[in-house]
Design an enzyme around this catalytic site. Structure first.
Site, PDB file in Angstrom:
ATOM      1  N   ASN A 192       0.865  -1.190   0.000  1.00  0.00           N
ATOM      2  CA  ASN A 192       0.000   0.000   0.000  1.00  0.00           C
ATOM      3  C   ASN A 192       0.896   1.233   0.000  1.00  0.00           C
ATOM      4  O   ASN A 192       1.348   1.696   1.046  1.00  0.00           O
ATOM      5  CB  ASN A 192      -0.908  -0.008   1.227  1.00  0.00           C
ATOM      6  CG  ASN A 192      -1.893   1.144   1.242  1.00  0.00           C
ATOM      7  OD1 ASN A 192      -1.800   2.083   0.449  1.00  0.00           O
ATOM      8  ND2 ASN A 192      -2.853   1.099   2.151  1.00  0.00           N
ATOM      9  N   ASP A 193       1.153   1.780  -1.195  1.00  0.00           N
ATOM     10  CA  ASP A 193       2.092   2.890  -1.293  1.00  0.00           C
ATOM     11  C   ASP A 193       1.550   4.174  -0.667  1.00  0.00           C
ATOM     12  O   ASP A 193       2.283   5.157  -0.525  1.00  0.00           O
ATOM     13  CB  ASP A 193       2.471   3.147  -2.753  1.00  0.00           C
ATOM     14  CG  ASP A 193       1.252   3.237  -3.661  1.00  0.00           C
ATOM     15  OD1 ASP A 193       0.714   2.178  -4.007  1.00  0.00           O
ATOM     16  OD2 ASP A 193       0.839   4.357  -4.004  1.00  0.00           O
TER      17      ASP A 193
END
Length: 343
Positions: A38-39
């Protein structure tokens, strides 16, 4: 190597594994740094924050790497990886279990994805990867599945619930998005594909198929007349914010399609590559009475017919010869072979 020199691929793999082992945080889990999968999950308040999802993936990677090391005769290193997996699994279950689900990240300021967290309480990926990484034990599993099933909406499973209503530096960019948009509580289809794989690992065929139906292009749950998506794309996300409700984004920019394909072929159909051959262990719902597939694998072509008899114990024949288990042999003869699976 980035700083020069050269080595065999196996040495690169071992170096990567050794780096992950060294790079643990205060609770013995993998550090998240700026972000993981999850950037938009950017824990700016704690440089030592740890990712539970990444630690689950660590466990899967080390189990896979252990098999490879055994295959090539690196038995000492394989045993070393087994011990590291056991250590990481124990740390996750002691430090990251929140009573009914796994937390998403651990930090000094606040644990993310906990019942006591500010804003969002539960993250889907921390649960599905606990299954895929063989982390969750028999005692925790029923509670985990109840928690996952409670996240379901008519058009899929959100990445996290509830969405963040205001910005939090403990979470970063995702909390600055509109509630229900993208990583802030959107129905992230990449995560739903992980869930399909996890369901199939547990024999939950009905749940796996139901989740796939909510993802596929122009499904009854997400028709293109509402979503605006091209009817042939596995899209990144169904948005849940009222201003963009069920609209889509990044139809051509997502890992969803590859993982949805894996979820169907390897999960539901049960065709999984192994060192010794092609494993056939379907996880198909009761309404499917038969299924026919063709798969090219290591120099030959398998024409596979699966009959759903409800026995729960697959029986496999290849060209009329019954196998001792569900592993198709590596024939490598350029021929077409008839495979019958009764399950």
């Amino acid at each position: 190597w980035q700083d020069g020199g050269a080595a065999a691929v196996v040495e690169h793999l071992k170096a990567a594994a050794d780096c992950l082992i060294r790079d643990k945080g205060r609770n013995g889990l993998s550090r998240i740094y700026f972000a993981d999968w999850n950037d938009a999950l950017n824990i700016t308040t704690d440089p030592e924050a740890e990712s539970v999802m990444l630690s689950h993936q660590f466990c899967l990677a080390f189990r896979e790497l252990k098999l490879l090391m055994e295959k090539i005769g690196e038995t000492d290193y394989a045993e070393f990886l087994k011990k590291e997996y056991d250590t990481m699994r124990k740390s996750i279950n002691e430090k990251a279990w929140d009573g009914e689900w796994y937390m998403r990240a651990l930090s000094k300021k606040e644990n993310i994805g906990s019942r006591t967290s500010e804003g969002s309480k539960i993250y889907l990926n921390a649960q599905t990867w606990a299954v895929l990484g063989d982390v969750v034990d028999e005692e925790k599993l029923p509670k985990l599945l109840t928690s996952v099933d409670s996240m379901e909406h008519d058009f899929g499973f959100p990445l996290n619930m509830p969405p963040y209503e205001k910005y939090s530096p403990n979470v970063g960019r995702m909390s600055g998005m509109l509630p229900g948009l993208f990583e802030n509580g959107g129905v992230y289809n990449h995560c739903n594909a992980f869930k399909i794989m996890a369901d199939c690992r547990l024999g939950r065929a009905e749940q796996a198929l139901s989740t796939l139906h909510k993802m596929i292009p122009d499904s009854k749950d997400n028709p293109v007349s509402i979503t605006g998506a091209e009817p042939y794309l596995f899209v990144n996300c169904w948005c849940m914010h009222p201003s963009f409700f069920t609209r889509i984004w990044f139809g051509w920019f997502t890992g969803t399609s590859a993982w949805a394909l894996r979820g169907f072929y390897e999960g539901i159909c049960g065709l999984r590559r192994e060192y010794g051959g092609l494993r056939v262990q379907p996880c198909i719902p009761g309404a499917w009475k038969e299924l026919t597939l063709t798969r090219t694998f290591r120099g030959c072509r398998y024409h596979i017919h699966i009959s759903n008899t409800g026995s729960g114990k697959p029986e496999v024949t290849v060209d009329g010869n019954r196998l001792a288990d569900t592993l198709l042999p590596v024939l490598n003869d350029g021929q077409i072979h008839e495979v019958v699976v009764r399950t």
